[in-house]
Scaffold this active site. Structure first.
Site, PDB file in Angstrom:
ATOM      1  N   HIS A  98      38.841  42.156  43.485  1.00  0.00           N
ATOM      2  CA  HIS A  98      39.632  42.453  44.679  1.00  0.00           C
ATOM      3  C   HIS A  98      38.866  42.215  45.974  1.00  0.00           C
ATOM      4  O   HIS A  98      39.468  41.959  47.007  1.00  0.00           O
ATOM      5  CB  HIS A  98      40.182  43.895  44.619  1.00  0.00           C
ATOM      6  CG  HIS A  98      39.162  44.970  44.777  1.00  0.00           C
ATOM      7  ND1 HIS A  98      38.600  45.642  43.715  1.00  0.00           N
ATOM      8  CD2 HIS A  98      38.610  45.515  45.890  1.00  0.00           C
ATOM      9  CE1 HIS A  98      37.764  46.552  44.162  1.00  0.00           C
ATOM     10  NE2 HIS A  98      37.746  46.496  45.480  1.00  0.00           N
ATOM     11  N   ASP A 103      38.903  44.103  36.736  1.00  0.00           N
ATOM     12  CA  ASP A 103      38.656  43.827  38.150  1.00  0.00           C
ATOM     13  C   ASP A 103      37.265  43.229  38.307  1.00  0.00           C
ATOM     14  O   ASP A 103      36.318  43.885  38.729  1.00  0.00           O
ATOM     15  CB  ASP A 103      38.790  45.124  38.940  1.00  0.00           C
ATOM     16  CG  ASP A 103      38.837  44.889  40.443  1.00  0.00           C
ATOM     17  OD1 ASP A 103      38.809  43.716  40.860  1.00  0.00           O
ATOM     18  OD2 ASP A 103      38.899  45.870  41.187  1.00  0.00           O
ATOM     19  N   SER A 111      32.303  48.743  45.874  1.00  0.00           N
ATOM     20  CA  SER A 111      32.905  47.952  44.802  1.00  0.00           C
ATOM     21  C   SER A 111      32.030  46.763  44.447  1.00  0.00           C
ATOM     22  O   SER A 111      31.635  45.984  45.315  1.00  0.00           O
ATOM     23  CB  SER A 111      34.277  47.440  45.237  1.00  0.00           C
ATOM     24  OG  SER A 111      35.187  48.483  45.365  1.00  0.00           O
TER      25      SER A 111
END
Length: 255
Positions: free
Chosen positions: A91, A124, A193
């Site tokens: 993402h 992800d 992230s």
């Protein structure tokens, strides 16, 4: 498994988690802890077969292989598993122009990287290939899962603060929409992230991916519930995608 404030659907717990920076509904169920035994460490457990390394030692040896990943208005973290291969979350690169992102250290662009591969669904994860070989020590992905109670460290760039380190323990191992995740209580914030999650042996046991936000679990406040895509799942994805054939030089997948 029931979590306070969650809803049970088809016998499974439904919770909402923030996949930084977006939100998705997740089906979460526990999986058995790793069979590998552990021994008591300073704040949590350390996998058997080795001695706990100093946190400062793990940090100093790994920080050169960890980058802030900038993709347009988005930024996160990524780390090198080869001299020209970096793993961020998918993402973070969704706003990349022409599939190209910048790798940043100490506020300066080190090199540009192209998104070589992305994985859909709950996986992800993305694979970047840098324009040039980097003079770094690739980080090793652990082959086994950490047990509950294992002490872990996360290094990343929360809200752009490069090289930030947080610590905690493994709360549980989870399956989220077929993907293996490590639940941790270490702080995960926007920008974390893609950051590596280390055990006290200095191995990467997961990739920081998402957290529960206060107020999401049925309106109740939640603290210290974060998730990292497990290194076991990452290894399986890379093997299935034949990433090594892309020649990611000196790929460090075993330890």
């Amino acid at each position: 498994m029931a979590m306070p404030g969650g809803q049970t659907i088809d016998g499974k717990q439904q919770i909402s988690a923030t996949i930084l920076p977006s939100e998705r509904a997740l089906r979460v169920s526990p999986i058995p802890s790793a069979a590998r035994p552990s021994v008591a460490g300073p704040r949590g457990d350390v996998p058997a077969g080795g001695s706990a390394r100093r946190i400062s030692e793990i940090y100093s040896e790994s920080i050169g292989s960890i980058f802030t990943v900038r993709a347009g208005a988005s930024q996160g973290t990524g780390f090198a598993i080869g001299r020209n291969v970096i793993l961020p979350t998918r993402h973070v690169g969704e706003n990349a122009r022409d599939g190209v992102v910048d790798l940043v250290q100490n506020g300066a662009v080190v090199t540009r990287s192209r998104i070589e591969r992305t994985f859909d669904g709950a996986f992800d994860l993305a694979v970047l290939r840098s324009e040039r070989s980097l003079d770094i020590n690739p980080l090793a992905l652990a082959q086994d899962l950490p047990a509950g109670g294992t002490e872990v460290l996360i290094i990343g760039s929360p809200i752009g603060l490069e090289g930030s380190i947080t610590g905690g323990i493994v709360s549980q191992l989870r399956v989220i929409a077929r993907a293996g995740y490590v639940q941790v209580d270490a702080a995960i914030n926007p920008g974390n992230s893609g950051g590596p999650v280390f055990d006290r042996l200095g191995r990467v046991v997961g990739i920081a991916t998402m957290r529960l936000e206060p107020g999401q679990a049925g309106g109740r406040g939640v603290v210290g519930i974060g998730f990292a895509l497990s290194s076991e799942t990452v290894r399986e994805l890379l093997a299935a995608a034949r990433v090594s054939a892309v020649q990611l030089e000196n790929l460090s997948l075993t330890q």
